[in-house]
Design a protein around this motif. Structure first.
Motif, PDB file in Angstrom:
ATOM      1  N   GLN A 155       3.697  44.486  27.135  1.00  8.20           N
ATOM      2  CA  GLN A 155       4.728  45.401  27.619  1.00  8.20           C
ATOM      3  C   GLN A 155       6.145  44.976  27.243  1.00  8.20           C
ATOM      4  O   GLN A 155       7.037  45.818  27.113  1.00  8.20           O
ATOM      5  CB  GLN A 155       4.612  45.559  29.130  1.00  8.20           C
ATOM      6  CG  GLN A 155       4.813  44.289  29.939  1.00  8.20           C
ATOM      7  CD  GLN A 155       4.567  44.522  31.426  1.00  8.20           C
ATOM      8  OE1 GLN A 155       4.513  45.661  31.878  1.00  8.20           O
ATOM      9  NE2 GLN A 155       4.416  43.449  32.180  1.00  8.20           N
TER      10      GLN A 155
ATOM     11  N   ARG B  31       5.176  49.716  17.847  1.00 10.22           N
ATOM     12  CA  ARG B  31       3.911  50.177  18.425  1.00 10.22           C
ATOM     13  C   ARG B  31       2.741  49.731  17.572  1.00 10.22           C
ATOM     14  O   ARG B  31       2.821  49.736  16.340  1.00 10.22           O
ATOM     15  CB  ARG B  31       3.910  51.704  18.541  1.00 10.22           C
ATOM     16  CG  ARG B  31       2.590  52.316  18.941  1.00 10.22           C
ATOM     17  CD  ARG B  31       2.741  53.798  19.308  1.00 10.22           C
ATOM     18  NE  ARG B  31       3.434  54.572  18.291  1.00 10.22           N
ATOM     19  CZ  ARG B  31       2.829  55.181  17.271  1.00 10.22           C
ATOM     20  NH1 ARG B  31       1.511  55.097  17.125  1.00 10.22           N
ATOM     21  NH2 ARG B  31       3.530  55.900  16.412  1.00 10.22           N
TER      22      ARG B  31
ATOM     23  N   MET C 230       3.087  57.669  29.558  1.00  9.26           N
ATOM     24  CA  MET C 230       2.770  57.047  28.282  1.00  9.26           C
ATOM     25  C   MET C 230       3.698  57.526  27.178  1.00  9.26           C
ATOM     26  O   MET C 230       4.269  58.622  27.255  1.00  9.26           O
ATOM     27  CB  MET C 230       1.323  57.371  27.889  1.00  9.26           C
ATOM     28  CG  MET C 230       0.289  56.700  28.783  1.00  9.26           C
ATOM     29  SD  MET C 230      -1.380  57.215  28.352  1.00  9.26           S
ATOM     30  CE  MET C 230      -2.272  55.695  28.703  1.00  9.26           C
TER      31      MET C 230
ATOM     32  N   GLN D 190      -5.597  50.202  29.922  1.00 13.76           N
ATOM     33  CA  GLN D 190      -5.317  49.268  28.827  1.00 13.76           C
ATOM     34  C   GLN D 190      -4.167  49.670  27.912  1.00 13.76           C
ATOM     35  O   GLN D 190      -3.593  48.805  27.247  1.00 13.76           O
ATOM     36  CB  GLN D 190      -6.584  49.103  27.970  1.00 13.76           C
ATOM     37  CG  GLN D 190      -7.773  48.498  28.700  1.00 13.76           C
ATOM     38  CD  GLN D 190      -7.630  47.008  28.915  1.00 13.76           C
ATOM     39  OE1 GLN D 190      -6.812  46.328  28.298  1.00 13.76           O
ATOM     40  NE2 GLN D 190      -8.462  46.460  29.802  1.00 13.76           N
ATOM     41  N   PHE D 191      -3.827  50.949  27.865  1.00 11.60           N
ATOM     42  CA  PHE D 191      -2.901  51.402  26.830  1.00 11.60           C
ATOM     43  C   PHE D 191      -1.639  52.037  27.410  1.00 11.60           C
ATOM     44  O   PHE D 191      -1.667  52.666  28.468  1.00 11.60           O
ATOM     45  CB  PHE D 191      -3.601  52.388  25.895  1.00 11.60           C
ATOM     46  CG  PHE D 191      -4.757  51.781  25.141  1.00 11.60           C
ATOM     47  CD1 PHE D 191      -4.530  50.887  24.112  1.00 11.60           C
ATOM     48  CD2 PHE D 191      -6.067  52.092  25.492  1.00 11.60           C
ATOM     49  CE1 PHE D 191      -5.589  50.308  23.424  1.00 11.60           C
ATOM     50  CE2 PHE D 191      -7.141  51.521  24.811  1.00 11.60           C
ATOM     51  CZ  PHE D 191      -6.903  50.626  23.771  1.00 11.60           C
ATOM     52  N   SER D 192      -0.545  51.882  26.669  1.00  8.80           N
ATOM     53  CA  SER D 192       0.742  52.437  27.090  1.00  8.80           C
ATOM     54  C   SER D 192       1.191  53.595  26.212  1.00  8.80           C
ATOM     55  O   SER D 192       2.234  54.199  26.466  1.00  8.80           O
ATOM     56  CB  SER D 192       1.816  51.344  27.070  1.00  8.80           C
ATOM     57  OG  SER D 192       1.933  50.781  25.771  1.00  8.80           O
TER      58      SER D 192
ATOM     59  N   THR E  82      -4.497  42.922  31.065  1.00  4.11           N
ATOM     60  CA  THR E  82      -4.822  44.069  30.225  1.00  4.11           C
ATOM     61  C   THR E  82      -3.932  44.040  28.989  1.00  4.11           C
ATOM     62  O   THR E  82      -2.882  43.387  28.970  1.00  4.11           O
ATOM     63  CB  THR E  82      -4.610  45.395  30.968  1.00  4.11           C
ATOM     64  OG1 THR E  82      -3.208  45.560  31.249  1.00  4.11           O
ATOM     65  CG2 THR E  82      -5.402  45.434  32.272  1.00  4.11           C
TER      66      THR E  82
ATOM     67  N   ALA F   4       4.658  48.699  22.236  1.00  5.37           N
ATOM     68  CA  ALA F   4       3.678  49.584  22.868  1.00  5.37           C
ATOM     69  C   ALA F   4       2.311  49.343  22.238  1.00  5.37           C
ATOM     70  O   ALA F   4       2.203  49.021  21.054  1.00  5.37           O
ATOM     71  CB  ALA F   4       4.100  51.036  22.695  1.00  5.37           C
TER      72      ALA F   4
ATOM     73  N   LYS G 185      -2.135  46.432  27.933  1.00  7.29           N
ATOM     74  CA  LYS G 185      -0.879  47.105  28.283  1.00  7.29           C
ATOM     75  C   LYS G 185       0.126  46.138  28.903  1.00  7.29           C
ATOM     76  O   LYS G 185       1.307  46.131  28.531  1.00  7.29           O
ATOM     77  CB  LYS G 185      -1.181  48.258  29.240  1.00  7.29           C
ATOM     78  CG  LYS G 185       0.029  49.015  29.727  1.00  7.29           C
ATOM     79  CD  LYS G 185      -0.369  50.298  30.430  1.00  7.29           C
ATOM     80  CE  LYS G 185      -1.205  50.048  31.669  1.00  7.29           C
ATOM     81  NZ  LYS G 185      -1.512  51.308  32.393  1.00  7.29           N
ATOM     82  N   THR G 186      -0.327  45.331  29.841  1.00 13.15           N
ATOM     83  CA  THR G 186       0.595  44.401  30.491  1.00 13.15           C
ATOM     84  C   THR G 186       0.923  43.220  29.588  1.00 13.15           C
ATOM     85  O   THR G 186       2.044  42.714  29.611  1.00 13.15           O
ATOM     86  CB  THR G 186       0.005  43.889  31.814  1.00 13.15           C
ATOM     87  OG1 THR G 186      -1.299  43.336  31.577  1.00 13.15           O
ATOM     88  CG2 THR G 186      -0.119  45.022  32.822  1.00 13.15           C
TER      89      THR G 186
END
Length: 367
Positions: free
Chosen positions: A27, A319, A94, A55-57, A21, A31, A23-24
């Motif tokens: 990471q 980010r 988050m 999917q998102f952080s 994903t 962000a 997000k991972t």
């Protein structure tokens, strides 16, 4: 040799599976976020919520924290939707970004006028700014991680936008907004946010403005570069120059509103002046039923080009935020010409990841 190749392939597959994903994948780099609309915040758009969680952080409030939404009438605050937004971010661990405290657009008319409809005095507007910022930031003290304190105050030539804030208060409205936000929550990170940041004139104007704030001892933690890009604009090297210039000020850099339009523009640039609108013409909506393979290939290549830039400068970037979850949510469908069909985000109208998502994840493994 065969065993070594097999081990290498297995290792690569394991890494790809681990970073399956966005997000991972990012990471350890920066962000990766998205903007949330009211249907998502209230839980009605369950498909988009699944994408956001998977999917998102990081999340940003697309509209519900703008001053016209929060305080439509003087002293009458409407926090219900903003509260739900913050709670969603907390429940899902988050990074929460508040957008935006001071912006000339989507500000309530009462902010600038008296009972006779005349412009208020400098002192009155400063006091209204202070009350609004103290109330909003104070309500979410320790809960909202970052704030876009001032939005879009510099024009493309580097001069100050002659908004009501500027005309009544002068350029000090920016300094005061940051000071009031810092008073309300000393721990929150405070950002300046703007579009067309790859324009040399705007780059220089923002640098001058931030240097002045820093010289006056004002807390400013970062600069948000709105990433409203097209297939041919901006030149990526100019975008990089701005990224490097802003990082050189000793602040964090964010790409705050990333989307990629594939549609023709009615003017030469690809800015984001939301007050501009143009009439609909068929020729300005060339892909109502989907993208041709050639255009889709250009779309993928352009996104990969920018993510390669972000990864190259991951030490400067904190980010990357997409301005929406899936194509049907994007403001690009209605701006600057209403009724068009655009494809600017990483997830399609069926809420499925586009092929470029896997390519972006694979690219992240190379950095």
């Amino acid at each position: 040799m065969a065993s070594a190749l097999l081990f290498s392939a297995c290792k690569g597959n394991a890494q790809q599976e681990e970073n399956s994903t966005l997000k991972t994948a990012f990471q350890e780099k920066f962000a990766i976020g998205t903007a949330m609309n009211a249907w998502q915040i209230t839980g009605r758009d369950t498909a988009a919520i699944r994408i956001i969680k998977d999917q998102f952080s990081a999340i940003v409030a697309e509209n519900c924290m703008k001053s016209g939404r929060l305080q439509p009438e003087e002293g009458e605050f409407t926090f219900e939707l903003a509260d739900q937004f913050v709670e969603f971010g907390e429940q899902n661990n988050m990074l929460i970004n508040g957008h935006t405290l001071i912006w000339h657009s989507q500000a309530p008319k009462w902010f600038f006028t008296d009972e006779e409809g005349q412009d208020v005095s400098r002192e009155v507007l400063i006091e209204r700014m202070k009350k609004h910022i103290h109330t909003v930031v104070g309500r979410y003290k320790g809960r909202v991680d970052t704030w876009d304190v001032v939005n879009e105050a510099i024009l493309d030539d580097g001069s100050y936008r002659e908004s009501k804030f500027y005309r009544i208060i002068g350029e000090d409205f920016i300094k005061l907004a940051f000071q009031f936000a810092h008073e309300a929550d000393p721990e929150a990170e405070l950002y300046y946010n703007d579009y067309s940041m790859a324009e040399p004139g705007k780059r220089e104007g923002v640098v001058r403005m931030v240097k002045k704030l820093q010289a006056e001892g004002v807390k400013i933690d970062g600069i948000g570069m709105q990433g409203h890009i097209g297939l041919n604009h901006p030149e990526i090297r100019e975008f990089e120059k701005s990224l490097e210039a802003f990082a050189g000020l000793g602040v964090e850099v964010m790409v705050t509103e990333l989307d990629l339009t594939v549609l023709p523009s009615p003017w030469d640039d690809q800015g984001a002046e939301v007050s501009k609108n143009f009439d609909y013409e068929d020729k300005m909506n060339p892909f109502p039923d989907g993208l041709p393979d050639e255009v889709n290939g250009d779309f993928n290549a352009r996104y990969l080009e920018f993510f390669a830039l972000f990864l190259k400068h991951q030490d400067k970037i904190s980010r990357i935020t997409l301005w929406g979850v899936a194509d049907q949510h994007s403001w690009r469908n209605g701006w600057p010409i209403r009724g068009r069909t655009d494809y600017p985000l990483l997830f399609d109208r069926e809420n499925k990841p586009k092929e470029v998502v896997a390519d972006i994840i694979n690219l992240s493994n190379q950095y």
